[in-house]
Scaffold this active site. Structure first.
Site, PDB file in Angstrom:
ATOM      1  N   LYS A  90       4.350   0.739  -3.504  1.00 51.08           N
ATOM      2  CA  LYS A  90       5.689   0.975  -4.070  1.00 51.08           C
ATOM      3  C   LYS A  90       6.016   2.462  -4.203  1.00 51.08           C
ATOM      4  O   LYS A  90       7.181   2.845  -4.150  1.00 51.08           O
ATOM      5  CB  LYS A  90       5.805   0.294  -5.442  1.00 51.08           C
ATOM      6  CG  LYS A  90       5.613  -1.220  -5.416  1.00 51.08           C
ATOM      7  CD  LYS A  90       6.842  -1.957  -4.936  1.00 51.08           C
ATOM      8  CE  LYS A  90       6.633  -3.475  -4.955  1.00 51.08           C
ATOM      9  NZ  LYS A  90       7.738  -4.209  -4.330  1.00 51.08           N
ATOM     10  N   GLU A 112      14.495  -2.547 -11.307  1.00 45.55           N
ATOM     11  CA  GLU A 112      14.001  -3.860 -11.703  1.00 45.55           C
ATOM     12  C   GLU A 112      12.517  -3.882 -11.387  1.00 45.55           C
ATOM     13  O   GLU A 112      12.048  -3.094 -10.566  1.00 45.55           O
ATOM     14  CB  GLU A 112      14.713  -4.955 -10.904  1.00 45.55           C
ATOM     15  CG  GLU A 112      14.123  -5.261  -9.520  1.00 45.55           C
ATOM     16  CD  GLU A 112      14.252  -4.103  -8.529  1.00 45.55           C
ATOM     17  OE1 GLU A 112      15.105  -3.223  -8.751  1.00 45.55           O
ATOM     18  OE2 GLU A 112      13.476  -4.068  -7.550  1.00 45.55           O
ATOM     19  N   SER A 370      -1.579  -4.185  -0.212  1.00 41.09           N
ATOM     20  CA  SER A 370      -0.437  -3.487  -0.815  1.00 41.09           C
ATOM     21  C   SER A 370      -0.688  -2.974  -2.225  1.00 41.09           C
ATOM     22  O   SER A 370       0.029  -2.089  -2.687  1.00 41.09           O
ATOM     23  CB  SER A 370       0.783  -4.406  -0.809  1.00 41.09           C
ATOM     24  OG  SER A 370       0.499  -5.603  -1.507  1.00 41.09           O
TER      25      SER A 370
HETATM   26  C1  LIG Z   1       0.974  -4.936  -4.873  1.00 41.22           C
HETATM   27  C2  LIG Z   1       2.270  -5.554  -4.508  1.00 41.22           C
HETATM   28  N1  LIG Z   1       2.427  -6.062  -3.291  1.00 41.22           N
HETATM   29  C3  LIG Z   1       3.573  -6.642  -2.913  1.00 41.22           C
HETATM   30  C4  LIG Z   1       4.631  -6.774  -3.780  1.00 41.22           C
HETATM   31  C5  LIG Z   1       5.859  -7.492  -3.299  1.00 41.22           C
HETATM   32  O1  LIG Z   1       6.875  -6.671  -2.864  1.00 41.22           O
HETATM   33  P1  LIG Z   1       7.235  -6.526  -1.343  1.00 41.22           P
HETATM   34  O2  LIG Z   1       7.354  -7.872  -0.766  1.00 41.22           O
HETATM   35  O3  LIG Z   1       8.534  -5.793  -1.359  1.00 41.22           O
HETATM   36  O4  LIG Z   1       6.180  -5.739  -0.686  1.00 41.22           O
HETATM   37  C6  LIG Z   1       4.521  -6.244  -5.072  1.00 41.22           C
HETATM   38  C7  LIG Z   1       5.654  -6.336  -6.004  1.00 41.22           C
HETATM   39  O5  LIG Z   1       5.593  -6.159  -7.163  1.00 41.22           O
HETATM   40  C8  LIG Z   1       3.304  -5.627  -5.437  1.00 41.22           C
HETATM   41  O6  LIG Z   1       3.142  -5.127  -6.666  1.00 41.22           O
END
Ligand SMILES: Cc1ncc(COP(=O)(O)O)c(C=O)c1O
Lengths: 385, 276
Positions: A90, A112, A370
């Site tokens: 993020k 948000e 992620s």
């Molecule tokens: C570690 C992590 N991965 C993925 C996401 C999902 O978001 P996105 O689909 O935009 O990657 C989040 C959202 O809070 C997250 O904290």
């Protein structure tokens, strides 16, 4: 090697657009112009790259998972976005948006958050740049992600519970948009995924293409045939997924997004319009938006970014679903085999690999890790006892 | 090359040059020297909502906006959010609200106010014709701005549904005329930066937007969002042709004042407007 720009109306195929209250139209237009101008300005790029390197810790490495791969019979590589400052991908987007907001003369960020990772990243960027920050978070999520609520407050942000509807991410977006309608003159809405009205799905993607670019270069060095067979990521709004997909869209790699079974917009939704965009959306027979249900607050969302709807409809990416139980198993599997505690969100992508390991046997799969699991250990402690 | 709006099917049709039934009615009332009062009532909220509609009409509303509740009302503040949630919990849907509306002979023109996804999901033609059959002549879709209104307006115009456009304080001078040109029924002047809800005082911005609009159009200009009582209604109608009252009315209904309380409140606003 990147994905194309949306059309002038902000569409990827039939999806996207700018379905916002009239009050916000000029703000979206200004943001689009400002982003376009900044993104073409080398000094803006240099400043952002500097922050990504010296503050966020980029580039993030790729880790080859030997023990996990042996156990699954699938060669698994992790793009380590969990090692970024604040613990997830993020931060890439937030640093970009905060820099842009400053350049536009805004003094305040509103955001948000679901799992709290985007809220923490926003609060962090606001602290770094001396901006005010207000984060809306569903009341339910504030309970299951209490640690992140504390973090945001520590960073100087105001955290406000979203009390309406399902009291999760969808409602936090509503509250953030309502705040923005009232404060648009001095406030930038720092949206946390590739969703919302044009230019957000495009802009947020561009800020995350760094994941794909690095991965492509790293894979070229690491892999004999340079390109993994499969690139996979979890999909909530879809920002980490589009970031890594962007590096491989023009290759033979299969792109696989993984949604929670209880929040599978692509898998179970039909086209609809909410939160400023046309996209696949879980809704009832009349078009009322349905509440998502997922163990992961970050994926607990009934919609999805419009570009994913497009990639699905043209067949360039496909979207799988996994259950909460499969995710819990994957969360433990990675911890045990690799010494990496994943966030529950990317554990979804691993859960899919694990379930489909027979079909994936012998293949090389690049997974976007992620985020890290620190925020989730409290919740998992309760579940696992 | 990016496709053109026409290639994307997004062409915005010119609004028909003749005013529709809804607008003709408001124009006639204005010409009689009366300030226009439009009341907003959430459809499907408690069984008594048809009586609220009738009471509000009897008390002097010149037209009524029927809210079809939506799960994610981003332009609405806490009162209308709550009214919508309660109505949805009671089983309200576009079909139940419009079906009931057929049975209400309010004697004043009716508009529907809802969010675009309900129209998109049902299909533009079908939604427009269901509305028309229920006696509705105008639609307000606050999340469908000018750039996105084309496909809907293409279906709504020939179906006899006048699409009211919102004009916001943030619109630059070169935008307002385009919004006004596409607006039918009336022009909905958004009184302030913010969502629906009561405010202690009338926002200065509501007078400013009303003045800007009155300077460029003879379509009825009504100020909504933040107009909370008779005094504020009278104040804003010094410049505008009238106003829309929503949250102040719905708060009374949500708090249980019933059709009688709703009617009494609208009568009070009517009296303040007539006295001004
Ligand atoms: C570690 C992590 N991965 C993925 C996401 C999902 O978001 P996105 O689909 O935009 O990657 C989040 C959202 O809070 C997250 O904290």
């Amino acid at each position: 090697m990147s994905l194309p720009e949306p059309s002038s109306s902000g569409r990827f195929g039939e999806f996207g657009g700018r379905y916002v209250p009239e009050t916000l139209v000029p703000a979206c237009q200004e943001l689009e112009a400002a982003f376009r101008e900044a993104w073409a300005d080398q000094s803006f790029r240099d400043e952002l790259d500097g922050l990504l390197a010296d503050y966020a810790g980029r580039p993030s490495p790729i880790t080859e998972c030997h023990r996990l791969s042996a156990e699954l019979g699938v060669r698994v590589l992790l793009k380590r976005e969990d090692l970024n400052h604040t613990g997830s991908h993020k931060i890439n987007n937030v640093l970009g948006q905060a820099l842009l907001a400053k350049r536009m003369g805004k003094t305040r960020l509103v955001a948000e958050t679901g799992a709290g990772q985007h809220g923490v990243a926003s609060a962090t960027a606001a602290a770094l740049m001396g901006m005010e920050c207000k984060v809306f978070m569903g009341e339910v999520d504030m309970e299951r992600q209490a640690l992140n609520v504390f973090r945001m407050r520590l960073l100087g942000a105001e955290v406000v519970p979203a009390m309406s509807g399902s009291r999760t991410l969808k409602d936090a977006v509503n509250e953030a948009m309502r705040d923005w309608v009232a404060t648009v003159e001095n406030t930038h809405y720092c949206l946390g995924s590739v969703m919302g009205p044009h230019p957000y799905p495009w802009m947020v993607r561009e800020f995350h293409t760094v994941i794909g670019k690095e991965s492509r270069e790293q894979c070229a060095k690491l892999l004999d045939n340079e390109i993994p067979d499969v690139v996979t990521a979890c999909v909530g709004g879809g920002s980490n997924a589009i970031g890594i997909f962007s590096g491989f869209a023009d290759t033979t790699a299969e792109l696989v997004g993984v949604e929670p079974a209880g929040g599978a917009a692509v898998g179970r939704g039909v086209p609809g319009v909410v939160h400023g965009m046309k996209s696949y959306l879980m809704q009832d027979e009349f078009g009322q938006v349905q509440e998502a249900h997922s163990i992961s607050a970050g994926l607990d969302y009934p919609g999805v970014g419009p570009e994913h709807s497009h990639l699905s409809s043209i067949g360039r990416a496909r979207y799988e679903q996994v259950t909460d139980d499969e995710v819990i198993a994957a969360f433990q599997l990675l911890s045990r085999t690799e010494g990496i505690i994943p966030a529950l969100e990317p554990a979804h992508a691993l859960a899919w690999i694990s379930r489909d390991r027979a079909k994936l046997a012998g293949k090389t799969v690049l997974l976007n890790m992620s985020g890290r699991g620190d925020k989730d250990v409290g919740q998992m402690m309760e579940i696992l006892g | 090359m990016s496709p053109t709006l026409a290639e994307e099917g997004l062409t915005i049709p010119d609004a028909p040059s003749e005013p529709g039934e809804f607008e003709r009615s408001l124009r006639a009332t204005r010409e009689s020297g009366r300030k226009l009062l439009v009341a907003y009532v959430t459809g499907g909220l408690h069984d008594e909502w048809p009586d609220v509609v009738r009471a509000v009409a009897d008390a002097g509303a010149d037209a009524i906006e029927i809210g079809i509740p939506f799960s994610d009302p981003v332009m609405d503040g806490p009162v209308i959010q709550e009214a919508s949630e309660l109505a949805l919990r009671d089983g309200a849907s576009p079909v139940t609200v419009l079906d009931t509306l057929r049975t209400i002979d309010a004697g004043v023109p009716l508009a529907v106010m809802t969010y675009y996804n309900l129209a998109f999901h049902m299909g533009h033609e079908r939604f427009a014709s269901l509305m028309y059959e229920a006696g509705v002549r105008a639609a307000i879709l606050p999340d469908l701005p000018l750039e996105e209104v084309g496909p809907w307006a293409t279906a709504a115009d020939p179906a006899g549904i006048e699409t009211v456009m919102l004009a916001a304080p943030t619109a630059p001078d070169d935008r307002l005329p385009r919004v006004v040109a596409r607006s039918r029924g009336f022009v909905y002047a958004v009184g302030l930066l913010g969502v629906t809800g009561e405010r202690d005082a009338l926002a200065e911005s509501s007078l400013v937007i009303a003045r800007r609009l009155k300077a460029i159009t003879d379509k009825p200009v009504l100020v909504g969002v933040g107009v909370s009582n008779g005094q504020q209604a009278a104040e804003v109608s010094q410049v505008a042709d009238g106003c829309v009252i929503g949250s102040a009315l719905m708060r009374r209904v949500v708090e249980g004042e019933g059709p009688a309380g709703a009617g009494a409140f609208i009568a009070e606003v009517r009296a303040a407007l007539d006295a001004s």
